[in-house]
Design a protein around this motif. Structure first.
Motif, PDB file in Angstrom:
ATOM      1  N   LEU A   1       0.827  -1.201   0.000  1.00  0.00           N
ATOM      2  CA  LEU A   1       0.000   0.000   0.000  1.00  0.00           C
ATOM      3  C   LEU A   1       0.867   1.258   0.000  1.00  0.00           C
ATOM      4  N   LYS A   2       1.940   1.223   0.790  1.00  0.00           N
ATOM      5  CA  LYS A   2       2.870   2.356   0.847  1.00  0.00           C
ATOM      6  C   LYS A   2       3.530   2.569  -0.516  1.00  0.00           C
ATOM      7  N   LEU A   3       3.985   1.502  -1.166  1.00  0.00           N
ATOM      8  CA  LEU A   3       4.587   1.613  -2.506  1.00  0.00           C
ATOM      9  C   LEU A   3       3.585   2.156  -3.525  1.00  0.00           C
ATOM     10  N   TRP A   4       2.352   1.668  -3.421  1.00  0.00           N
ATOM     11  CA  TRP A   4       1.314   2.132  -4.349  1.00  0.00           C
ATOM     12  C   TRP A   4       1.046   3.619  -4.150  1.00  0.00           C
ATOM     13  N   ARG A   5       0.960   4.092  -2.889  1.00  0.00           N
ATOM     14  CA  ARG A   5       0.748   5.511  -2.592  1.00  0.00           C
ATOM     15  C   ARG A   5       1.917   6.355  -3.081  1.00  0.00           C
ATOM     16  N   GLU A   6       3.133   5.881  -2.871  1.00  0.00           N
ATOM     17  CA  GLU A   6       4.313   6.622  -3.336  1.00  0.00           C
ATOM     18  C   GLU A   6       4.299   6.758  -4.857  1.00  0.00           C
ATOM     19  N   GLY A   7       3.898   5.699  -5.543  1.00  0.00           N
ATOM     20  CA  GLY A   7       3.792   5.764  -7.004  1.00  0.00           C
ATOM     21  C   GLY A   7       2.755   6.794  -7.437  1.00  0.00           C
ATOM     22  N   LYS A   8       1.604   6.794  -6.760  1.00  0.00           N
ATOM     23  CA  LYS A   8       0.555   7.786  -7.070  1.00  0.00           C
ATOM     24  C   LYS A   8       1.050   9.197  -6.771  1.00  0.00           C
ATOM     25  N   ASP A   9       1.765   9.362  -5.649  1.00  0.00           N
ATOM     26  CA  ASP A   9       2.307  10.673  -5.302  1.00  0.00           C
ATOM     27  C   ASP A   9       3.297  11.154  -6.367  1.00  0.00           C
ATOM     28  N   ARG A  10       4.154  10.245  -6.826  1.00  0.00           N
ATOM     29  CA  ARG A  10       5.113  10.621  -7.882  1.00  0.00           C
ATOM     30  C   ARG A  10       4.388  11.017  -9.168  1.00  0.00           C
ATOM     31  N   ASP A  11       3.357  10.243  -9.532  1.00  0.00           N
ATOM     32  CA  ASP A  11       2.581  10.587 -10.723  1.00  0.00           C
ATOM     33  C   ASP A  11       1.923  11.959 -10.562  1.00  0.00           C
ATOM     34  N   HIS A  12       1.410  12.228  -9.369  1.00  0.00           N
ATOM     35  CA  HIS A  12       0.776  13.522  -9.109  1.00  0.00           C
ATOM     36  C   HIS A  12       1.797  14.657  -9.206  1.00  0.00           C
ATOM     37  N   GLU A  13       2.965  14.454  -8.626  1.00  0.00           N
ATOM     38  CA  GLU A  13       4.022  15.473  -8.697  1.00  0.00           C
ATOM     39  C   GLU A  13       4.457  15.708 -10.142  1.00  0.00           C
ATOM     40  N   LEU A  14       4.558  14.636 -10.915  1.00  0.00           N
ATOM     41  CA  LEU A  14       4.918  14.787 -12.330  1.00  0.00           C
ATOM     42  C   LEU A  14       3.852  15.565 -13.100  1.00  0.00           C
ATOM     43  N   SER A  15       2.590  15.299 -12.810  1.00  0.00           N
ATOM     44  CA  SER A  15       1.533  16.049 -13.503  1.00  0.00           C
ATOM     45  C   SER A  15       1.567  17.523 -13.099  1.00  0.00           C
ATOM     46  N   ILE A  16       1.863  17.788 -11.812  1.00  0.00           N
ATOM     47  CA  ILE A  16       1.997  19.186 -11.371  1.00  0.00           C
ATOM     48  C   ILE A  16       3.160  19.856 -12.092  1.00  0.00           C
ATOM     49  N   LEU A  17       4.304  19.163 -12.203  1.00  0.00           N
ATOM     50  CA  LEU A  17       5.458  19.724 -12.917  1.00  0.00           C
ATOM     51  C   LEU A  17       5.132  19.970 -14.386  1.00  0.00           C
ATOM     52  N   ASP A  18       4.393  19.041 -15.010  1.00  0.00           N
ATOM     53  CA  ASP A  18       3.988  19.239 -16.402  1.00  0.00           C
ATOM     54  C   ASP A  18       3.123  20.484 -16.548  1.00  0.00           C
ATOM     55  N   ARG A  19       2.189  20.655 -15.632  1.00  0.00           N
ATOM     56  CA  ARG A  19       1.325  21.841 -15.690  1.00  0.00           C
ATOM     57  C   ARG A  19       2.128  23.117 -15.461  1.00  0.00           C
ATOM     58  N   GLN A  20       3.074  23.056 -14.555  1.00  0.00           N
ATOM     59  CA  GLN A  20       3.918  24.227 -14.309  1.00  0.00           C
ATOM     60  C   GLN A  20       4.730  24.576 -15.558  1.00  0.00           C
ATOM     61  N   MET A  21       5.243  23.541 -16.236  1.00  0.00           N
ATOM     62  CA  MET A  21       6.005  23.787 -17.463  1.00  0.00           C
ATOM     63  C   MET A  21       5.111  24.383 -18.542  1.00  0.00           C
ATOM     64  N   GLU A  22       3.874  23.908 -18.643  1.00  0.00           N
ATOM     65  CA  GLU A  22       2.940  24.470 -19.607  1.00  0.00           C
ATOM     66  C   GLU A  22       2.667  25.940 -19.298  1.00  0.00           C
ATOM     67  N   MET A  23       2.490  26.252 -18.020  1.00  0.00           N
ATOM     68  CA  MET A  23       2.247  27.636 -17.625  1.00  0.00           C
ATOM     69  C   MET A  23       3.458  28.518 -17.924  1.00  0.00           C
ATOM     70  N   GLN A  24       4.659  27.994 -17.733  1.00  0.00           N
ATOM     71  CA  GLN A  24       5.858  28.754 -18.058  1.00  0.00           C
ATOM     72  C   GLN A  24       5.933  28.998 -19.563  1.00  0.00           C
ATOM     73  N   LYS A  25       5.603  27.976 -20.356  1.00  0.00           N
ATOM     74  CA  LYS A  25       5.595  28.157 -21.808  1.00  0.00           C
ATOM     75  C   LYS A  25       4.594  29.223 -22.202  1.00  0.00           C
ATOM     76  N   LEU A  26       3.406  29.178 -21.596  1.00  0.00           N
ATOM     77  CA  LEU A  26       2.388  30.175 -21.873  1.00  0.00           C
ATOM     78  C   LEU A  26       2.881  31.560 -21.479  1.00  0.00           C
ATOM     79  N   GLY A  27       3.553  31.642 -20.345  1.00  0.00           N
ATOM     80  CA  GLY A  27       4.120  32.919 -19.912  1.00  0.00           C
ATOM     81  C   GLY A  27       5.149  33.437 -20.893  1.00  0.00           C
ATOM     82  N   HIS A  28       5.978  32.542 -21.427  1.00  0.00           N
ATOM     83  CA  HIS A  28       6.973  32.959 -22.416  1.00  0.00           C
ATOM     84  C   HIS A  28       6.297  33.415 -23.705  1.00  0.00           C
TER      85      HIS A  28
END
Length: 153
Positions: free
Chosen positions: A20-47
């Motif tokens: 369960l802990k491994l599964w949660r960590e995987g979900k957390d990593r996926d969530h962090e990656l999606s947040i980073l992707d959105r941040q990169m999109e926002m930076q591109k939009l800002g540029h």
């Protein structure tokens, strides 16, 4: 058999929190990656927005440079008045010539050839005149929109 089944359930039961802990960590990593992707999109939009601001600033600077000659005072009032009146005088003169030609054509059609007023107006207000009218109106009132469309397209 029951002992073996109990041992297996005990082992799986103790390992379940780790899975369960491994599964949660995987979900957390996926969530962090999606947040980073959105941040990169926002930076591109800002540029992209910043590049558009730079382009608009360049357009303004170009317009100012094109008309800079008219903003330099000469110190001679009649020369400055003449400089300021060139474009309006030429515009009014060409409009007067155009209007005189159209009125003369309308008068000739009605008086000389006996054409009815509505028919004469249709003949005078032909496709070329409509295109010219549209071009003049677009020039005076739509040049900024056309420039914006050209930048965007």
């Amino acid at each position: 058999m029951l002992t073996l089944l109990g041992s297996l359930l005990g082992f799986l039961g103790s390992a379940f929190p780790e899975f369960l802990k491994l599964w949660r960590e995987g979900k957390d990593r996926d969530h962090e990656l999606s947040i980073l992707d959105r941040q990169m999109e926002m930076q591109k939009l800002g540029h992209t927005q910043r590049l558009e601001e730079i382009q608009i600033g360049a357009d303004v600077a170009e317009s100012q440079a094109l008309y800079n000659y008219a903003n330099r005072p000469t110190g001679i009032a009649w020369v400055e008045g003449l400089q300021a009146s060139v474009r309006p005088v030429i515009t009014y003169a060409f409009f007067a010539v155009f209007a005189v030609i159209k009125i003369a054509t309308l008068t000739s059609l009605i008086g000389g050839q006996g054409v009815q007023l509505l028919d004469a107006l249709r003949l005078v207000w032909d496709e070329e005149t409509q295109a010219l009218f549209a071009a003049v109106m677009s020039f005076w009132f739509g040049s900024r929109q056309i420039a914006k469309m050209r930048r965007d397209g």
